[in-house]
Design a protein around this motif. Structure first.
Motif, PDB file in Angstrom:
ATOM      1  N   SER A  46       6.460 -13.335   7.131  1.00 12.91           N
ATOM      2  CA  SER A  46       5.862 -12.026   6.871  1.00 12.91           C
ATOM      3  C   SER A  46       4.876 -11.670   7.974  1.00 12.91           C
ATOM      4  N   SER A  47       4.148 -12.683   8.451  1.00 12.88           N
ATOM      5  CA  SER A  47       3.227 -12.440   9.567  1.00 12.88           C
ATOM      6  C   SER A  47       3.997 -11.986  10.797  1.00 12.88           C
ATOM      7  N   VAL A  69       5.523  -8.425  10.181  1.00 12.01           N
ATOM      8  CA  VAL A  69       4.463  -7.414  10.269  1.00 12.01           C
ATOM      9  C   VAL A  69       4.054  -7.206  11.720  1.00 12.01           C
ATOM     10  N   THR A 117      -4.514  -9.843  14.308  1.00 10.78           N
ATOM     11  CA  THR A 117      -3.489 -10.715  13.753  1.00 10.78           C
ATOM     12  C   THR A 117      -3.845 -12.193  13.906  1.00 10.78           C
ATOM     13  N   TYR A 123      -8.156  -3.747   7.846  1.00  8.27           N
ATOM     14  CA  TYR A 123      -7.045  -4.657   7.560  1.00  8.27           C
ATOM     15  C   TYR A 123      -7.418  -5.697   6.505  1.00  8.27           C
ATOM     16  N   ILE A 173       5.448  -3.908   2.756  1.00  8.31           N
ATOM     17  CA  ILE A 173       4.591  -3.641   3.915  1.00  8.31           C
ATOM     18  C   ILE A 173       5.290  -2.849   5.021  1.00  8.31           C
ATOM     19  N   VAL A 174       6.582  -3.071   5.200  1.00  9.27           N
ATOM     20  CA  VAL A 174       7.278  -2.357   6.278  1.00  9.27           C
ATOM     21  C   VAL A 174       7.308  -0.844   6.023  1.00  9.27           C
ATOM     22  N   ALA A 208       3.774   0.620   6.344  1.00  9.80           N
ATOM     23  CA  ALA A 208       3.295   0.770   7.722  1.00  9.80           C
ATOM     24  C   ALA A 208       3.807   2.068   8.345  1.00  9.80           C
ATOM     25  N   PHE A 267      -1.476  -2.966   5.178  1.00  5.90           N
ATOM     26  CA  PHE A 267      -1.562  -4.362   4.707  1.00  5.90           C
ATOM     27  C   PHE A 267      -2.233  -4.452   3.339  1.00  5.90           C
TER      28      PHE A 267
END
Length: 445
Positions: free
Chosen positions: A242-243, A246, A270, A355, A393-394, A397, A413
Motif C-alpha cells: 500500500s505504501s 500510494v 513518505t 497527511y 486511497i487511490v 487521491a 490518506f
C-alpha cells in the motif's frame, strides 16, 4: 492471568516496535544521506524507486508472517512435524519469489524504471537503485522469514537485535559509501542491500545455540500448504505494498502539479510515514505470536485481550507522534532539504501536517488486519488490507487532488484510512457476535 498477559504483550511489543523502527531506518538513512550527497534529484529518484523495495520487502513479510502464524499455531498444539513442514515450504516459496525478482533485476530494470515514471534527469539514478534492490531480494526475503520464525519461536529479543544491527550497519555504510568513497546512489542502495545479510548473521545465533524448534526437513513442495502460508500473509504484503502503491499514485499526481520538487517534498513525507507505519507494524507483529498461540489452544478471551492492548497502544503512540510531527514539521523538513529549497520546504511542511492526521486510523487498521491473520481468518484480513491499500486511497487521491490540488493529495490518506477503520470495526463486531453465538451453541450442546 491478566497481569501475565500484559507482561507477555509488553515484552513482545516493545521488542518488535524497536526492531521495526530500526528496520525502517533502511530507507530513512538513504533519504538523509542521499538528500545531503545528491540533492533534490537524488531524493526524487529514491522516492520513485521505493515501491520496488516495498514489493520485495512485502513479499518477505508475507512469507514470514503467514509462515510464522501457521508455525505458532502448530507449535502451540505440539505438532513438531507440521511446524517443520511449514518452515520448509516457506523456504520453497522464498526461492520461487527470489528467482523472479533477481531475473527482473537483470533483464527488466530499465523497463520498470520507465514504467514508474522516472524522467531523463533522474532515470539512471532510479534504475541503479531499483536494480540493486532486486538483485538483493533473496536477502530481504529470507531475513524477514527468519525474523518472523525466530520471534514465533519465543526469541523476540534476538529478532529485535538482528533488525537493529542490520539497520545501524546500513546507516554507517551509507555514510562511508556516499561521502568518503563517493559511490553516489549505488553506495546508498548497496549499503541497504548488505543490511539484511548482516541481520541474518546475527539471527544465526538462534540456530547455533540449538534452541530452534523449526528445521528444514525432506519434503516435497506442498501447493496447498504454500498457498495457505501466502494467503495468511497477504495482509502483510498489502500493508507494505500500500505504501508503494500510494507512492506511485501520489508521484504521478504531484509530478503533474509541482514537478520533481513536489516529488522530492513527498519523499520527506513518505519516509517519515515509513517510520510511523513501522511502529504500528511492530505493535501488530508483537501481538501476533501471542494471539496465534491463544487461538491455537482455543483461548479466544486471551486473544481479544491482546488485541485490546494493541489498540490502546496505537492510541497512545499516536497521541505522542502527531503533536511532534505537527509542531516540528519545519525542523523535520529542513533535515532532508540540504539545498534549502523554499518550495520543497513549504510543500513538505504542509504535507506532514495534513497527511499524518490519518496516523491513528492506519494503526487501528494494521492491528485489526494482523489480529485476523493471527486467528487464521484470512478473508477479514484481506478486506481490511485491500481497502486501505487500494480500494479507497487511490480514488480518494485522484478525487481530492482534482478539487484542492496538493492539499487534496495529503488529505486522501486520512480520508481513506478513516473509512477503512469504520469498515474494519464493523467486521470485528460481526466476528465477536459470531463467536458469542458459537459459544452459546456449544454450551447448550
Amino acid at each position: 492471568m491478566k497481569n501475565s498477559n500484559f507482561a507477555q504483550y509488553s515484552k513482545y511489543t516493545a521488542l518488535n516496535v524497536a526492531g521495526m523502527i530500526g528496520l525502517s531506518c533502511y530507507i530513512l538513512a538513504d533519504t538523509f544521506f542521499i538528500s545531503r550527497g545528491l540533492g533534490a534529484n537524488g531524493l526524487a529518484a529514491l522516492n520513485i524507486a521505493i515501491p520496488v523495495y516495498n514489493l520485495v520487502n512485502g513479499t518477505g513479510l508475507m512469507l514470514g508472517m503467514g509462515g510464522g502464524a501457521k508455525f505458532s499455531v502448530c507449535k502451540s498444539r505440539g505438532d513438531s512435524e507440521a511446524q517443520n513442514r511449514v518452515f520448509t515450504n516457506t523456504l520453497y516459496c522464498a526461492a520461487s519469489f527470489s528467482a523472479v525478482f533477481v531475473l527482473a533485476g537483470i533483464f527488466l530494470s530499465r523497463n520498470i524504471t520507465a514504467l514508474l515514471g522516472a524522467d531523463s534527469v533522474i532515470f539512471e539514478m532510479t534504475n541503479t537503485y531499483l536494480k540493486v534492490i532486486l538483485l538483493f531480494s533473496p536477502a530481504f526475503i529470507l531475513n524477514n522469514i527468519f525474523v518472523a520464525f525466530i520471534r514465533n519461536d519465543g526469541n523476540p529479543a534476538l529478532s529485535m537485535a538482528a533488525q537493529i544491527t542490520g539497520s545501524l550497519s546500513n546507516v554507517l555504510l551509507d555514510y562511508i559509501f556516499i561521502f568518503p568513497l563517493k559511490m553516489g546512489i549505488f553506495g546508498a542502495v548497496f549499503a541497504t542491500g548488505l543490511s539484511p545479510v548482516i541481520s541474518m548473521a546475527v539471527l544465526s545465533v538462534h540456530k547455533c545455540r540449538r534452541k530452534n524448534d523449526f528445521h528444514i526437513v525432506k519434503t516435497k513442495p506442498n501447493a496447498k500448504l504454500s498457498g495457505g502460508i501466502c494467503v495468511l500473509g497477504i495482509p502483510s504484503l498489502v500493508t507494505e505494498l500500500s505504501s508503494g502503491i500510494v507512492i506511485i499514485v501520489f508521484n504521478m499526481i504531484i509530478l503533474g502539479i509541482s514537478g520533481n520538487t513536489g516529488v522530492a517534498a513527498y519523499g520527506v513525507v513518505t519516509n517519515i510515514s515509513l517510520v510511523v507505519i513501522a511502529v504500528f507494524t511492530g505493535v501488530a507483529q508483537g501481538m501476533q505470536p501471542l494471539v496465534s498461540r491463544a487461538h491455537g489452544i482455543g483461548n479466544s478471551c486471551s486473544a481479544k485481550t491482546f488485541l485490546r492492548y494493541a489498540l490502546f497502544t496505537v492510541l497512545g503512540i499516536t497521541a505522542v507522534i502527531y503533536p511532534v510531527i505537527f509542531f516540528f514539521a519545519e525542523n523535520i523538513a529542513s533535515v532532508f532539504n540540504s539545498e534549502g529549497n523554499p518550495a520543497l520546504q513549504q510543500i513538505a511542511v504542509q504535507g506532514l501536517k495534513l497527511y499524518f492526521t490519518g496516523a491513528v486510523f492506519a494503526g487501528i487498521n494494521i492491528v485489526l488486519a494482523m489480529f485476523f491473520t493471527s486467528c487464521e481468518k484470512a478473508l477479514p484480513a484481506h478486506i481490511i488490507s485491500l481497502l486501505r491499500g487500494l480500494v479507497l486511497i487511490v480514488p480518494a487521491a485522484f478525487l481530492l487532488s482534482s478539487q484542492t490540488g496538493l492539499n487534496g493529495v495529503w488529505l486522501s490518506f486520512p480520508a481513506a484510512e478513516a473509512l477503512c477503520t469504520a469498515v474494519a470495526l464493523c467486521i470485528y463486531s460481526v466476528y465477536i457476535k459470531k463467536g458469542k453465538r458459537a459459544n452459546r451453541s456449544n454450551t447448550y450442546e
